[in-house]
Every structure is written in structure tokens, then in C-alpha cells.
Design a protein around this motif. Structure first.
Motif, mmCIF file in Angstrom:
data_model
loop_
_atom_site.group_PDB
_atom_site.id
_atom_site.type_symbol
_atom_site.label_atom_id
_atom_site.label_comp_id
_atom_site.label_asym_id
_atom_site.label_seq_id
_atom_site.Cartn_x
_atom_site.Cartn_y
_atom_site.Cartn_z
ATOM 1 N N ALA A 194 -117.980 120.933 -33.448
ATOM 2 C CA ALA A 194 -117.699 120.189 -32.212
ATOM 3 C C ALA A 194 -118.070 118.718 -32.347
ATOM 4 C CB ALA A 194 -118.450 120.818 -31.041
ATOM 5 N N VAL A 196 -115.106 116.619 -34.042
ATOM 6 C CA VAL A 196 -113.746 116.806 -33.535
ATOM 7 C C VAL A 196 -112.904 115.535 -33.666
ATOM 8 C CG1 VAL A 196 -114.265 116.243 -31.126
ATOM 9 C CG2 VAL A 196 -112.405 117.839 -31.666
ATOM 10 N N ASP A 197 -113.548 114.394 -33.685
ATOM 11 C CA ASP A 197 -112.818 113.128 -33.784
ATOM 12 C C ASP A 197 -112.597 112.674 -35.225
ATOM 13 O OD1 ASP A 197 -115.535 112.656 -34.156
ATOM 14 O OD2 ASP A 197 -115.446 110.643 -33.316
ATOM 15 N N ALA A 208 -109.454 121.014 -21.747
ATOM 16 C CA ALA A 208 -109.863 120.382 -22.998
ATOM 17 C C ALA A 208 -110.532 121.381 -23.939
ATOM 18 C CB ALA A 208 -110.805 119.209 -22.717
ATOM 19 N N TRP A 209 -111.455 122.188 -23.444
ATOM 20 C CA TRP A 209 -112.149 123.148 -24.299
ATOM 21 C C TRP A 209 -111.223 124.283 -24.741
ATOM 22 C CZ3 TRP A 209 -116.340 122.662 -27.097
ATOM 23 C CH2 TRP A 209 -117.238 121.645 -26.773
ATOM 24 N N TRP A 223 -108.009 123.882 -25.259
ATOM 25 C CA TRP A 223 -107.194 123.235 -26.286
ATOM 26 C C TRP A 223 -107.979 123.136 -27.591
ATOM 27 C CZ3 TRP A 223 -108.001 118.935 -29.267
ATOM 28 C CH2 TRP A 223 -106.903 118.491 -30.019
ATOM 29 N N PHE A 224 -109.228 122.683 -27.502
ATOM 30 C CA PHE A 224 -110.065 122.536 -28.690
ATOM 31 C C PHE A 224 -110.219 123.880 -29.414
ATOM 32 C CE2 PHE A 224 -114.416 122.868 -30.486
ATOM 33 C CZ PHE A 224 -114.234 122.040 -31.574
ATOM 34 N N TRP A 225 -110.567 124.920 -28.680
ATOM 35 C CA TRP A 225 -110.763 126.217 -29.325
ATOM 36 C C TRP A 225 -109.452 126.736 -29.931
ATOM 37 C CZ3 TRP A 225 -114.230 128.638 -31.782
ATOM 38 C CH2 TRP A 225 -113.938 129.909 -32.251
ATOM 39 N N ARG A 254 -106.969 125.022 -31.182
ATOM 40 C CA ARG A 254 -106.728 124.292 -32.431
ATOM 41 C C ARG A 254 -107.679 124.768 -33.525
ATOM 42 N NH1 ARG A 254 -104.013 123.139 -28.883
ATOM 43 N NH2 ARG A 254 -102.727 124.752 -29.736
ATOM 44 N N LEU A 255 -108.928 124.935 -33.162
ATOM 45 C CA LEU A 255 -109.928 125.385 -34.123
ATOM 46 C C LEU A 255 -109.593 126.790 -34.631
ATOM 47 C CD1 LEU A 255 -112.634 124.769 -35.498
ATOM 48 C CD2 LEU A 255 -113.750 125.796 -33.523
#
Length: 132
Positions: free
Chosen positions: A41, A44-45, A95-96, A98-100, A102-103
Motif C-alpha cells: 500500500a 501504490v504510487d 478507491a480501496w 479499485w486498489f484491491w 488491481r492488486l
């Protein structure tokens, strides 16, 4: 009665609490993801670093290849974040999620590559000079 109640305050403690409440206390692979989640996390950037973290995690998870259901981690992750973030809102939820997602895709892609790498390596080591 409530004075003796110890509610987890850290992300890791709350995650472990939620995973037990949801019936995932025996999911060792979740602990492995949790151990590396901060590094993931936090990067992420930085796509290159994020990919490195996913590569490492994929290697760590190889012995659980057929036992992992990433959506279970996602459910516990979101419950944990909702419990700890005071002003949780739908934007954070999007957002979370989306993040998960992608991960998870990065981890699934690497798991597939590791599977084929093992197959290729087994085939290669079984060949002898006469085969060529």
C-alpha cells in the motif's frame, strides 16, 4: 462490563480480529498478505516498486496456490478499514475496491507465470543432451 472490552486499534490487530469473526482464522495465506500489505500500500504510487512487492508476495504465496480466495481478503480488508477510518465515505470505498482489484489481478497474473515457470523448469530438467 464494557470497561474490560479491548477493541483492536491498529490495522493489523483489527484485521486479525475481523478475519477471526468472519471465520478465516485458519487462512495462513491471509497472514502472509497482511505481513506485506503495508509495503504494498505504501508503494501504490510507484508502479515498479509495487510490481516488485507483488512478485515477492507471489513467491511467498506459491505453496498456497490452490487455497487462496482473494475476495475473502478483500472482505476482511474493507471491514477493517471501515472500522478504523472515522470518516469513511463512498469515495474511499471506491478507491480501496479499485486498489484491491488491481492488486489481485497483479497477484493472479504472477501466480499464473509461476505455475508455467515450474512446468517449464520440470520439462527442461527432464531433458538430456540426446533430446536436442
Amino acid at each position: 462490563r464494557r470497561k474490560g472490552l479491548n477493541v483492536p486499534k491498529s490495522f493489523n490487530d483489527m484485521f486479525l480480529f475481523n478475519s477471526c469473526v468472519m471465520g478465516y482464522e485458519d487462512s495462513e495465506w491471509m497472514d502472509l498478505i497482511l505481513d506485506q500489505f503495508d509495503a504494498i500500500a505504501s508503494n501504490v504510487d510507484q508502479l515498479h516498486r509495487l510490481q516488485e512487492e507483488c512478485d515477492v508476495l507471489s513467491l511467498v504465496l506459491t505453496k498456497y496456490m490452490n487455497k487462496i480466495t482473494y475476495s475473502e481478503f478483500k472482505v476482511v480488508l474493507l471491514a477493517t478499514l471501515r472500522s478504523l477510518v472515522k470518516d469513511w465515505n463512498s469515495g474511499m470505498d471506491v478507491a480501496w475496491n479499485w486498489f484491491w482489484d488491481r492488486l489481485e489481478q497483479m497477484l493472479v497474473d504472477r501466480k499464473t507465470l509461476l505455475y508455467y515457470q515450474k512446468k517449464l523448469q520440470a520439462t527442461y530438467t527432464s531433458l538430456d543432451e540426446k533430446t536436442f
